[in-house]
Structure formats: structure tokens, C-alpha cells
Design a protein around this motif. Structure first.
Motif, PDB file in Angstrom:
ATOM      1  N   PHE A 280       0.883  -1.166   0.000  1.00  0.00           N
ATOM      2  CA  PHE A 280       0.000   0.000   0.000  1.00  0.00           C
ATOM      3  C   PHE A 280       0.920   1.215   0.000  1.00  0.00           C
ATOM      4  CE2 PHE A 280      -2.318   3.431   1.856  1.00  0.00           C
ATOM      5  CZ  PHE A 280      -3.639   3.250   1.509  1.00  0.00           C
ATOM      6  N   ILE A 281       0.962   1.925  -1.119  1.00  0.00           N
ATOM      7  CA  ILE A 281       1.856   3.072  -1.271  1.00  0.00           C
ATOM      8  C   ILE A 281       1.000   4.269  -1.628  1.00  0.00           C
ATOM      9  CG2 ILE A 281       3.886   3.975  -2.470  1.00  0.00           C
ATOM     10  CD1 ILE A 281       4.550   1.034  -3.214  1.00  0.00           C
ATOM     11  N   ASP A 282       1.042   5.328  -0.794  1.00  0.00           N
ATOM     12  CA  ASP A 282       0.061   6.397  -0.952  1.00  0.00           C
ATOM     13  C   ASP A 282       0.694   7.738  -0.608  1.00  0.00           C
ATOM     14  OD1 ASP A 282      -2.384   7.422  -1.577  1.00  0.00           O
ATOM     15  OD2 ASP A 282      -3.364   6.857   0.294  1.00  0.00           O
ATOM     16  N   GLY A 283      -0.135   8.786  -0.705  1.00  0.00           N
ATOM     17  CA  GLY A 283       0.328  10.130  -0.385  1.00  0.00           C
ATOM     18  C   GLY A 283       1.319  10.637  -1.418  1.00  0.00           C
ATOM     19  N   ASN A 284       2.152  11.569  -0.993  1.00  0.00           N
ATOM     20  CA  ASN A 284       3.151  12.153  -1.902  1.00  0.00           C
ATOM     21  C   ASN A 284       4.466  11.392  -1.815  1.00  0.00           C
ATOM     22  OD1 ASN A 284       1.447  14.326  -2.810  1.00  0.00           O
ATOM     23  ND2 ASN A 284       1.725  15.250  -0.796  1.00  0.00           N
ATOM     24  N   THR A 285       4.373  10.103  -2.030  1.00  0.00           N
ATOM     25  CA  THR A 285       5.552   9.238  -1.958  1.00  0.00           C
ATOM     26  C   THR A 285       6.361   9.307  -3.250  1.00  0.00           C
ATOM     27  OG1 THR A 285       4.537   7.723  -0.378  1.00  0.00           O
ATOM     28  CG2 THR A 285       6.309   6.831  -1.738  1.00  0.00           C
ATOM     29  N   ILE A 286       7.683   9.316  -3.100  1.00  0.00           N
ATOM     30  CA  ILE A 286       8.601   9.216  -4.242  1.00  0.00           C
ATOM     31  C   ILE A 286       9.522   8.033  -3.976  1.00  0.00           C
ATOM     32  CG2 ILE A 286      10.417  10.331  -5.581  1.00  0.00           C
ATOM     33  CD1 ILE A 286       9.278  13.029  -4.693  1.00  0.00           C
ATOM     34  N   ILE A 287       9.524   7.076  -4.894  1.00  0.00           N
ATOM     35  CA  ILE A 287      10.395   5.903  -4.789  1.00  0.00           C
ATOM     36  C   ILE A 287      11.381   5.944  -5.943  1.00  0.00           C
ATOM     37  CG2 ILE A 287      10.474   3.379  -4.817  1.00  0.00           C
ATOM     38  CD1 ILE A 287       7.688   3.401  -3.561  1.00  0.00           C
ATOM     39  N   GLU A 288      12.655   5.992  -5.615  1.00  0.00           N
ATOM     40  CA  GLU A 288      13.692   6.130  -6.633  1.00  0.00           C
ATOM     41  C   GLU A 288      13.983   4.788  -7.307  1.00  0.00           C
ATOM     42  OE1 GLU A 288      14.821   8.914  -7.678  1.00  0.00           O
ATOM     43  OE2 GLU A 288      14.137  10.301  -6.122  1.00  0.00           O
ATOM     44  N   SER A 289      14.790   4.840  -8.357  1.00  0.00           N
ATOM     45  CA  SER A 289      15.071   3.662  -9.188  1.00  0.00           C
ATOM     46  C   SER A 289      15.764   2.562  -8.398  1.00  0.00           C
ATOM     47  CB  SER A 289      15.927   4.059 -10.388  1.00  0.00           C
ATOM     48  OG  SER A 289      17.149   4.613  -9.965  1.00  0.00           O
ATOM     49  N   ASP A 290      15.454   1.331  -8.800  1.00  0.00           N
ATOM     50  CA  ASP A 290      16.062   0.121  -8.255  1.00  0.00           C
ATOM     51  C   ASP A 290      15.703  -0.150  -6.799  1.00  0.00           C
ATOM     52  OD1 ASP A 290      17.653  -0.736 -10.635  1.00  0.00           O
ATOM     53  OD2 ASP A 290      18.651   1.177 -10.282  1.00  0.00           O
ATOM     54  N   ALA A 291      14.774   0.578  -6.241  1.00  0.00           N
ATOM     55  CA  ALA A 291      14.285   0.257  -4.906  1.00  0.00           C
ATOM     56  C   ALA A 291      13.427  -1.007  -4.983  1.00  0.00           C
ATOM     57  CB  ALA A 291      13.477   1.410  -4.332  1.00  0.00           C
ATOM     58  N   VAL A 292      13.368  -1.733  -3.883  1.00  0.00           N
ATOM     59  CA  VAL A 292      12.561  -2.949  -3.787  1.00  0.00           C
ATOM     60  C   VAL A 292      11.627  -2.778  -2.595  1.00  0.00           C
ATOM     61  CG1 VAL A 292      12.562  -5.446  -3.463  1.00  0.00           C
ATOM     62  CG2 VAL A 292      14.391  -4.357  -4.787  1.00  0.00           C
ATOM     63  N   ILE A 293      10.331  -2.837  -2.864  1.00  0.00           N
ATOM     64  CA  ILE A 293       9.333  -2.599  -1.840  1.00  0.00           C
ATOM     65  C   ILE A 293       8.464  -3.832  -1.672  1.00  0.00           C
ATOM     66  CG2 ILE A 293       7.474  -1.102  -1.049  1.00  0.00           C
ATOM     67  CD1 ILE A 293      10.167   0.354  -1.460  1.00  0.00           C
ATOM     68  N   GLY A 294       8.353  -4.302  -0.419  1.00  0.00           N
ATOM     69  CA  GLY A 294       7.470  -5.403  -0.105  1.00  0.00           C
ATOM     70  C   GLY A 294       8.175  -6.737  -0.082  1.00  0.00           C
ATOM     71  N   PRO A 295       7.330  -7.768   0.088  1.00  0.00           N
ATOM     72  CA  PRO A 295       5.862  -7.750   0.073  1.00  0.00           C
ATOM     73  C   PRO A 295       5.258  -7.187   1.358  1.00  0.00           C
ATOM     74  CG  PRO A 295       6.665  -9.955   0.555  1.00  0.00           C
ATOM     75  CD  PRO A 295       7.867  -9.128   0.241  1.00  0.00           C
ATOM     76  N   ASN A 296       3.952  -6.903   1.286  1.00  0.00           N
ATOM     77  CA  ASN A 296       3.150  -6.516   2.452  1.00  0.00           C
ATOM     78  C   ASN A 296       3.763  -5.348   3.212  1.00  0.00           C
ATOM     79  OD1 ASN A 296       1.378  -8.736   1.928  1.00  0.00           O
ATOM     80  ND2 ASN A 296       2.884 -10.083   2.870  1.00  0.00           N
ATOM     81  N   THR A 297       3.920  -4.233   2.507  1.00  0.00           N
ATOM     82  CA  THR A 297       4.539  -3.042   3.076  1.00  0.00           C
ATOM     83  C   THR A 297       3.639  -1.836   2.846  1.00  0.00           C
ATOM     84  OG1 THR A 297       6.792  -3.866   2.847  1.00  0.00           O
ATOM     85  CG2 THR A 297       6.520  -1.483   2.824  1.00  0.00           C
ATOM     86  N   GLU A 298       3.552  -0.970   3.859  1.00  0.00           N
ATOM     87  CA  GLU A 298       2.787   0.267   3.747  1.00  0.00           C
ATOM     88  C   GLU A 298       3.744   1.453   3.771  1.00  0.00           C
ATOM     89  OE1 GLU A 298      -0.523   2.959   6.179  1.00  0.00           O
ATOM     90  OE2 GLU A 298      -0.110   0.894   6.818  1.00  0.00           O
ATOM     91  N   ILE A 299       3.638   2.302   2.754  1.00  0.00           N
ATOM     92  CA  ILE A 299       4.457   3.508   2.677  1.00  0.00           C
ATOM     93  C   ILE A 299       3.530   4.676   2.360  1.00  0.00           C
ATOM     94  CG2 ILE A 299       6.326   4.692   1.471  1.00  0.00           C
ATOM     95  CD1 ILE A 299       7.519   1.969   0.842  1.00  0.00           C
ATOM     96  N   ARG A 300       3.596   5.725   3.184  1.00  0.00           N
ATOM     97  CA  ARG A 300       2.736   6.883   2.973  1.00  0.00           C
ATOM     98  C   ARG A 300       3.571   8.162   3.065  1.00  0.00           C
ATOM     99  NH1 ARG A 300      -2.791   7.384   3.433  1.00  0.00           N
ATOM    100  NH2 ARG A 300      -2.921   5.367   4.462  1.00  0.00           N
ATOM    101  N   SER A 301       3.572   8.927   1.986  1.00  0.00           N
ATOM    102  CA  SER A 301       4.242  10.237   1.935  1.00  0.00           C
ATOM    103  C   SER A 301       5.691  10.157   2.404  1.00  0.00           C
ATOM    104  CB  SER A 301       3.454  11.271   2.767  1.00  0.00           C
ATOM    105  OG  SER A 301       2.187  11.496   2.200  1.00  0.00           O
ATOM    106  N   CYS A 302       6.446   9.271   1.773  1.00  0.00           N
ATOM    107  CA  CYS A 302       7.868   9.110   2.084  1.00  0.00           C
ATOM    108  C   CYS A 302       8.715   9.327   0.836  1.00  0.00           C
ATOM    109  CB  CYS A 302       8.155   7.704   2.618  1.00  0.00           C
ATOM    110  SG  CYS A 302       7.530   7.391   4.270  1.00  0.00           S
ATOM    111  N   GLU A 303       9.968   9.698   1.048  1.00  0.00           N
ATOM    112  CA  GLU A 303      10.986   9.665   0.008  1.00  0.00           C
ATOM    113  C   GLU A 303      11.842   8.429   0.243  1.00  0.00           C
ATOM    114  OE1 GLU A 303      13.254  13.257  -0.352  1.00  0.00           O
ATOM    115  OE2 GLU A 303      11.530  14.506   0.195  1.00  0.00           O
ATOM    116  N   VAL A 304      11.960   7.595  -0.780  1.00  0.00           N
ATOM    117  CA  VAL A 304      12.713   6.344  -0.668  1.00  0.00           C
ATOM    118  C   VAL A 304      13.820   6.367  -1.711  1.00  0.00           C
ATOM    119  CG1 VAL A 304      12.599   3.831  -0.761  1.00  0.00           C
ATOM    120  CG2 VAL A 304      10.653   5.128   0.154  1.00  0.00           C
TER     121      VAL A 304
END
Length: 459
Positions: A280-304
């Protein structure tokens, strides 16, 4: 270029939603329906947006803010009556007015621009956005003559046996010549089964005056979906999710299971990031290249940052650097600032804390209201004791410090550069640089005391 205006119909309570929340404020992919509509309109070159509000007026105004003007429709007497309320803003204007319902969250600026362009090209007084529906129940039917021109629109409840079989439906979105619109609205009557003033009646009025009526049929019925109940709301959610996820995949993001990945409309994900199922990725989130998210992860309004991995964890309102390892089962609470190459392991909670490059909090720790320097190792079970019952206090851990397992750091306190805190210590005074601090009771062994305890328990 012809000046353009927009009227958003958002006054209805939406009784079929069976909710305390006003219909147009029900969220689709985390954003109220009316906000989706207005966001798409603002991508067009418009002179003004006027939102017609009624039920929940103050909450709608609060949601949309200063991107729109507002007019209250005191009585809900139909769509024609609603548009009449915008007369104070538009009656003296020359140009084109586009009318959109606030419960059509899937409409895109591309379709709206195509409708406006078609309207201008045809030189029409009215252009209706239509679509083919496999099940047109509940929608107004578009009635054409033998030359395929639009004659009129009939509401479902007023349609006869022949008209009700027509599958071309009125989507509730129109372009009008502005002066013709308000002139014709004065002639609209409420002589129908609902006793309401229907906006589509303007078409028949202008037709009788030999004005040109046009229709622009979109290829996507899904985009025109109007949400009137929870079933349609769920359908809109599903369609919006599919659209968002496909856009990300076409832009070079890997979604292992797009049906089970929830990504909000304002999220930015860069090329070659990988999203595993259950995220679940929401808000003003920015995920940069080659990042790996999850499984079963919540991210809200983060810079990754690039090459960062977050597994089975929650991160909210925080900044996370490059090549960071988080999880499983970590909780990154608001205002955390995690530097490059940091490791945050299982059952670690970070709150309003900065962790500089290459520091580690590997497991079972709480780091709150803290400044952690570079190359710090924080052992299992460490707690920054930040709250005295009234105020929060700051813990500082300077570069290259080593915090032993099961340590309590009672703030305000500073652990100096390169210092060591022995395992099991409770620290309530500053530790100098390069020192070893031991703050625990000396161990005492009482021989055979265990036998005595067992005997006492039996007695």
C-alpha cells in the motif's frame, strides 16, 4: 482562442451511498471523487472553475480550497437548476462552459480536452459526451434522428419501451456555448416524473431553435462511470487502481502482482523499482530507481532512495536514503530521516529521529527523538527513553558509538563519539568520547537459593 469555463456539480447528498459522508467526498484510491474531477479540470486552460455545492458544502470547500469558486444550491431541484446557480459568475461571459459531475472520478483531462476540441471544431452550441454501455440502466439515453444527429436526451425514468433499449448513454458531461446555455436554462421546465429541472432539456430547446447539437463518443465507458452507491465506488476504485498500476508498469516499474498492489494517484515511482504483492503506497511518496518494496509493506508520503529495500514494514511521512535495508516488521514513524546505507531490522521503531550514514539498528529497539551519527551500532533491545510524562527530550549518539544490547538511554543525554555503552546499562548522564560506560548493578550469586524458592512454592 475561445475562453473556457467549468461547472462542477457537487451538491447532492448521495442517499444511495447510505453514509454520513457526502457523496463526492467518498475517496477513490485515497482521494475524494470531486478532487479527482477538479484536478483533471485544472490541467485544461480554464478561466474559472465553479463548483455547485449543497449538502456538505463546507467540507467540499475545505477539500478543494482556492482552486474553485463555490455556489450553494439551497434546494436540490435537478442538474439544470444546479447549473443555474453559476449564473452570477458566467452570465456575462463569452466562450465555452464545460459541465462535469463531481461523482465521475475516472474522467481524464485527455478526454475532456478532446471533448472541448470537438465542440470548437463542430461550432456546436452543445456537445454531449456519450459512451456505449453494455448495461445502460440508470443512464439517460441519447436519442438520434435518421441523420444520426442528436435530437434529445431522455432520462431513464422517463424513457419509453423503445428508448430504454438504446445503449448510447449520456455521461452527464457537456460543453455549451455559454450565452446559449443560460438563455436556454430559463426555458427549462420541471414537467417530468421527478419534478426536476434537467440540464439535458437544454439540448431539445436549442434544437428547436435550429442550433447545432453535437456528440463526442468516448471509447472508454469505464472512464465515464458515475458513482452513486458503494458497488459503483468499489468498481471505480478497481478501475482507477488498474489505470495507475498500468501507467507505472509502462514507465518501467515492475509490479509482481498488480492486482494486489495499491498505489495512490500522487505516487512517483522511478524506473526499475520493484513492487511486491500486498503493498500500500500512498500520499506524496517518491520511490527512486532500483528500490525494492514489499511484500506486504505500507508507505505513505515518504521519500525512498535508490537501491533501498523495505520488506514487510510501515513507513510514514519520512525520508529514507540510498541503499537502506528496512525490515521485516519495522515501523518508521513520521519525521524520521534515515541516511544512506543504514540498516533497520526486525521489530525496530524509529520516530522523529535522524540516523546518519552506515548506522545500524538491527532488531527489537525503539529510537525516538534522537540524533544518531555515522557508523553507530545500536544493539538489540535498546531504548531511547524520551518522555518524562510531560515533555519529549533528545538523545544524541555521536559517530562510531557502540550501544550494547538492552540499554536504556534516558534523555536528554549525549553518547560521545567512539564511546561504548555496556550491555544492560541504564544511562542518564552524558558519556564522553571514546569512553566505556557501565551502568548496571554488580552481579550477585546466592548459592542454593533456587532450592529454597522451590520449597517455598511447594509450602
Amino acid at each position: 482562442m475561445t475562453k473556457r469555463y467549468a461547472v462542477v456539480l457537487a451538491a447532492g447528498q448521495g442517499t444511495r451511498m447510505k453514509s454520513k459522508l457526502y457523496k463526492v467526498l467518498h475517496p477513490v484510491m485515497g482521494k475524494p471523487m470531486v478532487q479527482h474531477v477538479v484536478n483533471q479540470l485544472t490541467k485544461l486552460k480554464l478561466e474559472n472553475v465553479i463548483t455547485i455545492v449543497g449538502f456538505g458544502a463546507e467540507k467540499v470547500k475545505e477539500q478543494l480550497g482556492d482552486v474553485s469558486n463555490f455556489v450553494i444550491q439551497e434546494e436540490q431541484l435537478g442538474t439544470g437548476h444546479a447549473v443555474m446557480q453559476a449564473e452570477e459568475f458566467l452570465k456575462d461571459k463569452e466562450g465555452t462552459t464545460i459541465v462535469v459531475c463531481g461523482d465521475t472520478p475516472l474522467l481524464t483531462s485527455q478526454t475532456l480536452e478532446a471533448l472541448l476540441s470537438h465542440h470548437d471544431k463542430e461550432g456546436a452550441k452543445v456537445t454531449v459526451l456519450t459512451a456505449k454501455a453494455s448495461d445502460p440502466t440508470g443512464y439517460g439515453r441519447v436519442i438520434r434522428n435518421k441523420y444520426n444527429d442528436v435530437e434529445r436526451i431522455v432520462e431513464h425514468k422517463d424513457a419509453n419501451e423503445s428508448e430504454i433499449t438504446i445503449d448510447e448513454i449520456n455521461t452527464g458531461t457537456y460543453c455549451f456555448d455559454n450565452q446559449s446555455l443560460f438563455k436556454a436554462l430559463k426555458q427549462v421546465s420541471n414537467n417530468n416524473s421527478q419534478g426536476e429541472y434537467y440540464l439535458p432539456d437544454v439540448i431539445q430547446i436549442l434544437k428547436k431553435s435550429n442550433e447545432k447539437i453535437s456528440a463526442f463518443q468516448t471509447k472508454s465507458f469505464d472512464e465515464t462511470l458515475g458513482v452513486n452507491d458503494r458497488v459503483a465506488l468499489a468498481q471505480a476504485e478497481k478501475l482507477m487502481k488498474k489505470r495507475i498500476n498500468e501507467d507505472h508498469m509502462r514507465n518501467g516499474v515492475t509490479l509482481i502482482d498488480p492486482d494486489n498492489s495499491y498505489i495512490g494517484p500522487d505516487v512517483i515511482i522511478k524506473q526499475d523499482a520493484i513492487i511486491y504483492p500486498g503493498c500500500f503506497i500512498d500520499g506524496n511518496t517518491i520511490i527512486e530507481s532500483d528500490a525494492v518494496i514489499g511484500p506486504n509493506t505500507e508507505i505513505r508520503s515518504c521519500e525512498v532512495g535508490e537501491n533501498t529495500t523495505i520488506r514487510q514494514s510501515v513507513a510514514i511521512d519520512s525520508k529514507i536514503g540510498k541503499r537502506v535495508q528496512i525490515g521485516p516488521f519495522a515501523h518508521i514513524r513520521p519525521q524520521a530521516d534515515i541516511g544512506d546505507e543504514v540498516k533497520i531490522g526486525n521489530f525496530v521503531e524509529i520516530k522523529k529521529a535522524t540516523l546518519d550514514k552506515n548506522s545500524k539498528v538491527s532488531h527489537l529497539s525503539y529510537i525516538g527523538d534522537a540524533e544518531v551519527g555515522k557508523g553507530v551500532n545500536i544493539g538489540c533491545g535498546t531504548i531511547t527513553v524520551n518522555y518524562d510524562g510531560k515533555n519529549k527530550h533528545l538523545t544524541k549518539i555521536e559517530d562510531d558509538a557502540f550501544i550494547g544490547c538492552n540499554s536504556n538511554l534516558i534523555a536528554p543525554v549525549t553518547i560521545g563519539k567512539g564511546s561504548y555503552v555496556a550491555a544492560g546499562s541504564t544511562i542518564n548522564k552524558n558519556v564522553p568520547a571514546d569512553a566505556l560506560s557501565i551502568a548496571r548493578v554488580r552481579q550477585t550469586n546466592k548459592e542454593d537459593y533456587g532450592k529454597k524458592l522451590k520449597k517455598m512454592q511447594k509450602d
